[in-house]
Design a protein around this motif. Structure first.
Motif, PDB file in Angstrom:
ATOM      1  N   LEU A  77       0.955  -1.168  -0.047  1.00 53.06           N
ATOM      2  CA  LEU A  77       0.049  -0.087  -0.055  1.00 53.06           C
ATOM      3  C   LEU A  77       0.766   1.278  -0.253  1.00 53.06           C
ATOM      4  CD1 LEU A  77      -2.465  -1.146   2.987  1.00 53.06           C
ATOM      5  CD2 LEU A  77      -2.755  -1.125   0.252  1.00 53.06           C
ATOM      6  N   ALA A  78       0.564   2.300  -0.600  1.00 54.90           N
ATOM      7  CA  ALA A  78       1.140   3.761  -0.710  1.00 54.90           C
ATOM      8  C   ALA A  78       0.346   4.846  -0.194  1.00 54.90           C
ATOM      9  CB  ALA A  78       1.401   4.033  -2.177  1.00 54.90           C
ATOM     10  N   ARG A  79       0.836   5.470   0.910  1.00 53.64           N
ATOM     11  CA  ARG A  79       0.221   6.727   1.226  1.00 53.64           C
ATOM     12  C   ARG A  79       1.109   7.617   0.632  1.00 53.64           C
ATOM     13  NH1 ARG A  79      -0.079   2.772   5.182  1.00 53.64           N
ATOM     14  NH2 ARG A  79      -2.084   2.807   6.529  1.00 53.64           N
ATOM     15  N   THR A  80       0.420   8.810   0.248  1.00 48.02           N
ATOM     16  CA  THR A  80       1.077   9.987  -0.219  1.00 48.02           C
ATOM     17  C   THR A  80       0.492  11.233   0.202  1.00 48.02           C
ATOM     18  OG1 THR A  80       1.687   8.740  -2.397  1.00 48.02           O
ATOM     19  CG2 THR A  80       1.384  11.154  -2.429  1.00 48.02           C
ATOM     20  N   LYS A  81       1.389  12.167   0.750  1.00 48.29           N
ATOM     21  CA  LYS A  81       0.964  13.364   1.600  1.00 48.29           C
ATOM     22  C   LYS A  81       1.869  14.318   0.818  1.00 48.29           C
ATOM     23  CE  LYS A  81       1.374  15.564   6.066  1.00 48.29           C
ATOM     24  NZ  LYS A  81       0.121  16.196   5.895  1.00 48.29           N
ATOM     25  N   ASN A  82       1.056  15.553   0.784  1.00 46.21           N
ATOM     26  CA  ASN A  82       1.714  16.911   0.224  1.00 46.21           C
ATOM     27  C   ASN A  82       1.963  17.530   1.540  1.00 46.21           C
ATOM     28  OD1 ASN A  82       2.199  19.249  -0.698  1.00 46.21           O
ATOM     29  ND2 ASN A  82       0.624  19.245  -2.082  1.00 46.21           N
ATOM     30  N   THR A  83       3.373  17.729   1.714  1.00 45.06           N
ATOM     31  CA  THR A  83       3.700  18.424   3.072  1.00 45.06           C
ATOM     32  C   THR A  83       3.711  19.997   3.005  1.00 45.06           C
ATOM     33  OG1 THR A  83       5.959  18.667   2.174  1.00 45.06           O
ATOM     34  CG2 THR A  83       5.477  16.534   3.251  1.00 45.06           C
ATOM     35  N   GLY A  84       3.434  20.535   1.453  1.00 44.82           N
ATOM     36  CA  GLY A  84       3.274  21.825   1.441  1.00 44.82           C
ATOM     37  C   GLY A  84       4.600  22.846   1.466  1.00 44.82           C
ATOM     38  N   THR A  85       5.406  21.991   1.634  1.00 45.79           N
ATOM     39  CA  THR A  85       6.991  22.694   1.298  1.00 45.79           C
ATOM     40  C   THR A  85       7.814  21.697   0.751  1.00 45.79           C
ATOM     41  OG1 THR A  85       8.856  23.764   2.307  1.00 45.79           O
ATOM     42  CG2 THR A  85       7.775  21.973   3.586  1.00 45.79           C
ATOM     43  N   HIS A  99       5.745  16.274  -2.294  1.00 44.50           N
ATOM     44  CA  HIS A  99       5.134  15.017  -1.589  1.00 44.50           C
ATOM     45  C   HIS A  99       5.957  14.088  -1.084  1.00 44.50           C
ATOM     46  CE1 HIS A  99       2.053  16.789  -4.603  1.00 44.50           C
ATOM     47  NE2 HIS A  99       1.433  16.069  -3.961  1.00 44.50           N
ATOM     48  N   ILE A 100       5.509  13.298  -0.132  1.00 44.08           N
ATOM     49  CA  ILE A 100       6.446  12.074   0.391  1.00 44.08           C
ATOM     50  C   ILE A 100       5.421  10.913   0.190  1.00 44.08           C
ATOM     51  CG2 ILE A 100       5.648  12.550   2.489  1.00 44.08           C
ATOM     52  CD1 ILE A 100       8.150  11.088   3.608  1.00 44.08           C
ATOM     53  N   THR A 101       5.937   9.977  -0.492  1.00 42.41           N
ATOM     54  CA  THR A 101       5.347   8.766  -0.444  1.00 42.41           C
ATOM     55  C   THR A 101       5.685   7.613   0.432  1.00 42.41           C
ATOM     56  OG1 THR A 101       4.654   8.928  -2.706  1.00 42.41           O
ATOM     57  CG2 THR A 101       4.645   6.606  -2.065  1.00 42.41           C
ATOM     58  N   VAL A 102       4.908   6.925   1.256  1.00 47.84           N
ATOM     59  CA  VAL A 102       5.410   5.780   2.222  1.00 47.84           C
ATOM     60  C   VAL A 102       4.763   4.532   1.656  1.00 47.84           C
ATOM     61  CG1 VAL A 102       5.344   5.085   4.662  1.00 47.84           C
ATOM     62  CG2 VAL A 102       5.322   7.537   4.041  1.00 47.84           C
ATOM     63  N   ILE A 103       5.501   3.507   1.586  1.00 46.91           N
ATOM     64  CA  ILE A 103       5.030   2.382   1.077  1.00 46.91           C
ATOM     65  C   ILE A 103       5.043   1.114   2.172  1.00 46.91           C
ATOM     66  CG2 ILE A 103       5.525   0.181  -0.353  1.00 46.91           C
ATOM     67  CD1 ILE A 103       5.000   2.929  -1.912  1.00 46.91           C
ATOM     68  N   ILE A 150       6.348  -0.483   7.487  1.00 46.13           N
ATOM     69  CA  ILE A 150       6.735   0.568   6.386  1.00 46.13           C
ATOM     70  C   ILE A 150       8.026  -0.023   5.847  1.00 46.13           C
ATOM     71  CG2 ILE A 150       7.864   2.634   5.830  1.00 46.13           C
ATOM     72  CD1 ILE A 150       6.400   3.733   8.368  1.00 46.13           C
ATOM     73  N   ILE A 151       8.069  -0.314   4.458  1.00 49.14           N
ATOM     74  CA  ILE A 151       9.047  -0.610   3.662  1.00 49.14           C
ATOM     75  C   ILE A 151       9.961   0.323   3.078  1.00 49.14           C
ATOM     76  CG2 ILE A 151       9.570  -1.933   1.474  1.00 49.14           C
ATOM     77  CD1 ILE A 151       6.483  -3.333   1.527  1.00 49.14           C
ATOM     78  N   THR A 152       9.559   1.613   2.665  1.00 49.30           N
ATOM     79  CA  THR A 152      10.293   2.392   2.180  1.00 49.30           C
ATOM     80  C   THR A 152       9.429   3.927   2.180  1.00 49.30           C
ATOM     81  OG1 THR A 152      11.930   3.262   0.365  1.00 49.30           O
ATOM     82  CG2 THR A 152       9.774   2.188  -0.364  1.00 49.30           C
ATOM     83  N   ALA A 153      10.190   4.982   1.872  1.00 49.68           N
ATOM     84  CA  ALA A 153       9.594   6.229   1.797  1.00 49.68           C
ATOM     85  C   ALA A 153      10.552   7.051   0.950  1.00 49.68           C
ATOM     86  CB  ALA A 153       9.417   6.882   2.987  1.00 49.68           C
ATOM     87  N   PHE A 154       9.699   7.640  -0.065  1.00 45.97           N
ATOM     88  CA  PHE A 154      10.738   8.712  -0.774  1.00 45.97           C
ATOM     89  C   PHE A 154      10.067   9.854  -1.398  1.00 45.97           C
ATOM     90  CE2 PHE A 154       8.396   5.340  -3.155  1.00 45.97           C
ATOM     91  CZ  PHE A 154       7.544   6.137  -4.029  1.00 45.97           C
ATOM     92  N   PRO A 155      10.627  10.927  -1.859  1.00 44.80           N
ATOM     93  CA  PRO A 155      10.017  12.050  -2.208  1.00 44.80           C
ATOM     94  C   PRO A 155       9.300  12.062  -3.415  1.00 44.80           C
ATOM     95  CG  PRO A 155      12.586  12.555  -2.470  1.00 44.80           C
ATOM     96  CD  PRO A 155      12.136  10.997  -1.887  1.00 44.80           C
ATOM     97  N   GLY A 156       8.205  12.352  -3.564  1.00 40.71           N
ATOM     98  CA  GLY A 156       7.580  12.303  -5.001  1.00 40.71           C
ATOM     99  C   GLY A 156       6.277  11.635  -4.994  1.00 40.71           C
ATOM    100  N   LEU A 157       5.832  11.395  -5.969  1.00 41.23           N
ATOM    101  CA  LEU A 157       4.549  10.723  -6.292  1.00 41.23           C
ATOM    102  C   LEU A 157       4.927   9.241  -6.659  1.00 41.23           C
ATOM    103  CD1 LEU A 157       2.501  13.175  -8.162  1.00 41.23           C
ATOM    104  CD2 LEU A 157       2.310  12.537  -5.605  1.00 41.23           C
ATOM    105  N   PRO A 158       4.085   8.108  -6.226  1.00 44.01           N
ATOM    106  CA  PRO A 158       4.372   6.695  -6.592  1.00 44.01           C
ATOM    107  C   PRO A 158       4.455   6.611  -8.140  1.00 44.01           C
ATOM    108  CG  PRO A 158       2.438   6.821  -5.553  1.00 44.01           C
ATOM    109  CD  PRO A 158       2.954   8.167  -5.622  1.00 44.01           C
TER     110      PRO A 158
END
Length: 140
Positions: free
Chosen positions: A100-108, A121-125, A132-140
């Motif tokens: 599953l992916a969760r994507t959040k717009n941090t506003g900065t 954006h940050i995406t957390v898989i 949590i498997i990974t997280a990265f900047p940007g959209l999936p």
């Protein structure tokens, strides 16, 4: 005031990650011998030291091991805060996996995507159990 020695922090993070990975595998192997061992697994949004080391190794701008990946350009404690806040986002299925992916717009701006484009954006898989498997900047 206590200042973070980032170089020492990252060295310790990788040491703990390797140790945790070894201990986790040993624990998994031991518990797998029990009937109904799946009930013992954690089922929440959880960031292990191993997953955090993976995120820093692949996606932190000061680690040059993985060019061509999205890189965070913010302090480590801010990365952790954004990962924590992403828990409140609705999880979406990752195509072709059970993850599953969760994507959040941090506003900065927090970094750049693998294309070099700045992103907020940050995406957390996570796995289906919520680890949590990974997280990265940007959209999936």
């Amino acid at each position: 005031m206590n200042y973070l020695n980032e170089h020492e922090f990252i060295k310790l993070l990788f040491l703990l990650s390797d140790t945790q990975q070894w201990l986790t595998q040993m624990s998994h192997d031991l518990l797998a011998q029990l009937p109904n061992s799946s009930r013992l697994k954690q089922k929440t949004y959880y960031l292990s030291i191993t997953a955090f080391a993976h995120i820093i190794e692949r996606h932190y701008y000061r680690i040059e091991r993985h060019p061509g990946t999205g890189k965070f350009c913010i302090p480590i404690h801010d990365i952790l805060q954004h990962i924590k806040e992403a828990k409140d986002e609705a999880p979406q299925p990752v195509h072709g996996t059970l993850n599953l992916a969760r994507t959040k717009n941090t506003g900065t701006i927090i970094g750049h995507e693998r294309t070099g484009t700045p992103t907020t954006h940050i995406t957390v898989i996570t796995c289906p159990a919520g680890n949590i498997i990974t997280a990265f900047p940007g959209l999936p």
